[in-house]
Enzyme design. Structure first.
Site, PDB file in Angstrom:
ATOM      1  N   MET A   1       0.853  -1.173   0.000  1.00  0.00           N
ATOM      2  CA  MET A   1       0.000   0.000   0.000  1.00  0.00           C
ATOM      3  C   MET A   1       0.899   1.237   0.000  1.00  0.00           C
ATOM      4  O   MET A   1       1.659   1.443   0.949  1.00  0.00           O
ATOM      5  CB  MET A   1      -0.914  -0.020   1.225  1.00  0.00           C
ATOM      6  CG  MET A   1      -1.587   1.298   1.486  1.00  0.00           C
ATOM      7  SD  MET A   1      -2.766   1.320   2.842  1.00  0.00           S
ATOM      8  CE  MET A   1      -1.775   0.997   4.255  1.00  0.00           C
ATOM      9  N   PRO A   2       0.824   2.068  -1.024  1.00  0.00           N
ATOM     10  CA  PRO A   2       1.599   3.309  -1.030  1.00  0.00           C
ATOM     11  C   PRO A   2       1.092   4.285   0.033  1.00  0.00           C
ATOM     12  O   PRO A   2      -0.116   4.439   0.231  1.00  0.00           O
ATOM     13  CB  PRO A   2       1.371   3.871  -2.422  1.00  0.00           C
ATOM     14  CG  PRO A   2       0.948   2.713  -3.247  1.00  0.00           C
ATOM     15  CD  PRO A   2       0.194   1.814  -2.317  1.00  0.00           C
ATOM     16  N   TYR A   3       2.025   4.906   0.720  1.00  0.00           N
ATOM     17  CA  TYR A   3       1.727   5.930   1.727  1.00  0.00           C
ATOM     18  C   TYR A   3       2.618   7.120   1.422  1.00  0.00           C
ATOM     19  O   TYR A   3       3.837   6.992   1.400  1.00  0.00           O
ATOM     20  CB  TYR A   3       2.021   5.392   3.134  1.00  0.00           C
ATOM     21  CG  TYR A   3       1.750   6.389   4.234  1.00  0.00           C
ATOM     22  CD1 TYR A   3       0.559   6.361   4.934  1.00  0.00           C
ATOM     23  CD2 TYR A   3       2.681   7.372   4.557  1.00  0.00           C
ATOM     24  CE1 TYR A   3       0.303   7.274   5.951  1.00  0.00           C
ATOM     25  CE2 TYR A   3       2.429   8.288   5.562  1.00  0.00           C
ATOM     26  CZ  TYR A   3       1.243   8.231   6.256  1.00  0.00           C
ATOM     27  OH  TYR A   3       0.998   9.144   7.250  1.00  0.00           O
TER      28      TYR A   3
END
Length: 70
Positions: A1-3
């Site tokens: 998941m990109p943050y």
């Protein structure tokens, strides 16, 4: 998941909610296009940082700007 955590300095003119929405949408699209990640799993956080809260050479940005007449 990109943050992604984006920090923007608080200036005289505030960043509007519309501008923030555009930043969030644009960054989400960029990551989706580049990393081939699901946009619904991408988190984008925008933090506004006061010029009193960071500095250079031992002085806050607020102090440095006041010396420069800005």
């Amino acid at each position: 998941m990109p943050y992604v955590n984006i920090k923007i300095t608080k200036e005289k003119e505030a960043v509007s909610a519309e501008q923030k929405r555009a930043i969030i949408a644009g960054v989400t699209k960029l990551l989706g296009d580049t990393l081939k990640r699901d946009a619904s799993r991408t988190v984008v956080v925008i933090e506004e940082v006061s010029t009193d809260d960071y500095g250079f050479g031992g002085e806050s940005i607020t102090e440095l700007r006041s010396k420069q007449g800005k």
